[in-house]
Scaffold this motif. Structure first.
Motif, mmCIF file in Angstrom:
data_model
loop_
_atom_site.group_PDB
_atom_site.id
_atom_site.type_symbol
_atom_site.label_atom_id
_atom_site.label_comp_id
_atom_site.label_asym_id
_atom_site.label_seq_id
_atom_site.Cartn_x
_atom_site.Cartn_y
_atom_site.Cartn_z
ATOM 1 N N ASN A 74 29.906 39.728 27.937
ATOM 2 C CA ASN A 74 30.845 38.850 27.242
ATOM 3 C C ASN A 74 32.283 39.086 27.706
ATOM 4 N N PHE A 75 32.619 40.357 27.990
ATOM 5 C CA PHE A 75 33.974 40.663 28.454
ATOM 6 C C PHE A 75 34.284 39.955 29.766
ATOM 7 N N ILE B 288 26.338 47.691 24.729
ATOM 8 C CA ILE B 288 27.129 47.866 25.952
ATOM 9 C C ILE B 288 26.858 46.724 26.935
ATOM 10 N N GLY B 289 25.591 46.398 27.114
ATOM 11 C CA GLY B 289 25.241 45.305 28.018
ATOM 12 C C GLY B 289 25.838 43.983 27.576
ATOM 13 N N TRP B 290 25.740 43.710 26.279
ATOM 14 C CA TRP B 290 26.292 42.461 25.755
ATOM 15 C C TRP B 290 27.818 42.453 25.838
ATOM 16 N N ALA C 36 39.828 33.299 30.478
ATOM 17 C CA ALA C 36 41.252 33.388 30.139
ATOM 18 C C ALA C 36 42.157 33.193 31.350
ATOM 19 N N GLY C 37 41.565 32.920 32.507
ATOM 20 C CA GLY C 37 42.363 32.645 33.692
ATOM 21 C C GLY C 37 42.578 33.833 34.607
ATOM 22 N N HIS C 38 41.887 34.928 34.345
ATOM 23 C CA HIS C 38 42.033 36.115 35.180
ATOM 24 C C HIS C 38 41.016 36.096 36.319
ATOM 25 N N SER C 39 41.200 37.018 37.232
ATOM 26 C CA SER C 39 40.284 37.173 38.358
ATOM 27 C C SER C 39 39.709 38.582 38.352
ATOM 28 N N THR C 40 38.480 38.719 38.852
ATOM 29 C CA THR C 40 37.861 40.044 38.887
ATOM 30 C C THR C 40 38.615 41.003 39.805
ATOM 31 N N SER C 41 39.439 40.462 40.695
ATOM 32 C CA SER C 41 40.241 41.322 41.567
ATOM 33 C C SER C 41 41.282 42.113 40.785
ATOM 34 N N GLU C 42 41.577 41.677 39.568
ATOM 35 C CA GLU C 42 42.539 42.390 38.730
ATOM 36 C C GLU C 42 41.927 43.625 38.079
ATOM 37 N N LEU C 43 40.616 43.696 38.044
ATOM 38 C CA LEU C 43 39.946 44.818 37.399
ATOM 39 C C LEU C 43 40.007 46.056 38.283
ATOM 40 N N LYS C 44 40.309 47.184 37.670
ATOM 41 C CA LYS C 44 40.366 48.439 38.413
ATOM 42 C C LYS C 44 38.974 48.876 38.866
ATOM 43 N N TYR C 45 37.982 48.580 38.037
ATOM 44 C CA TYR C 45 36.603 48.909 38.395
ATOM 45 C C TYR C 45 35.706 47.743 38.017
#
Length: 240
Positions: free
Chosen positions: A165-166, A159-161, A173-182
């Protein structure tokens, strides 16, 4: 357990963070709070520490049937833990079967959405483990408990790894953490800390003669599963 339950939640974006917070608070109160309370009430030299400290406290304040009360509480606690384990294990079997990692029959659901065959298999495995604690406590049951401990540590290591890695691949991939729901807090410190603690735990298991069987069986089994998945399922996904 929370992650498994999230799959059956109607609003996981809201309920999962709440469940994490509530679970953490409850665990702190039940475990740390209880230890602090017991340490504050019972002296270290008390000879009654040979029995349950809870029974000692209840007896000291003249509560009748203290041992019976604690036995009932322990039974309810154990039953609750077993119930949670059955729930999580049956859903995991369904998930693996749904992904064609296990026989497809385990993915069958009842009209109420219950993984029937996964539930039956989980209960059967639990009963066999229970019988082993009675008829082979120093061999089979000891090995099962050691393997269970290894499985818990190994799963948290993965889970930690996976989380570490995720997040890296997500940003790459060009995304931002602001896109994450949590967003899990303290990244990347938290997953790195989890990985280090789990690795240290595995080292400790390897040096424990009673637990070493878990490493001997668990590590080769995990490697075989990884190789099998890489050869069969990744190849299948590539062709598709």
């Amino acid at each position: 357990m929370i992650a498994v339950g999230a799959g059956e939640s109607q609003n996981p974006e809201k309920t999962v963070p709440q469940s994490i917070k509530h679970t953490l608070i409850i665990l702190v109160i039940l475990f740390i709070g209880t230890i602090v309370a017991l340490g504050s009430i019972l002296p270290q030299s008390d000879s009654s520490l040979a029995q349950s400290p809870f029974v000692t406290i209840l007896s000291n304040i003249n509560i009748p049937y203290a041992s019976d009360i604690m036995n009932l509480i322990l039974f309810i606690t154990i039953f609750s833990g077993a119930n949670s384990g059955v729930y999580a294990a049956s859903r995991m079997l369904w998930s693996l079967a749904d992904k064609n990692t296990l026989p497809k029959g385990l993915a069958k659901l009842s009209k109420n959405g219950i993984p029937v065959y996964g539930l039956i298999l989980t209960i059967a495995g639990g009963l066999l483990a229970l019988f082993s604690s009675i008829y082979a406590p120093n061999t089979v049951y000891l090995a099962l408990t050691a393997i269970s401990a290894f499985a818990v540590v190994f799963v948290w290591l993965v889970i930690g790894w996976a989380h570490f890695n995720f997040r890296r691949q997500f940003i790459k991939a060009g995304h931002s953490t602001s896109e994450l729901k949590y967003k899990a807090p303290l990244f990347p410190l938290l997953p790195i800390l989890v990985i280090i603690i789990c690795l240290l735990s595995l080292v400790g298991i390897a040096f424990d003669t009673n637990q070493r069987i878990a490493i001997i069986i668990g590590v080769p089994f995990a490697i075989i599963c990884y190789i099998w998945h890489a050869l069969v399922y990744r190849k299948k996904d590539h062709h598709e």
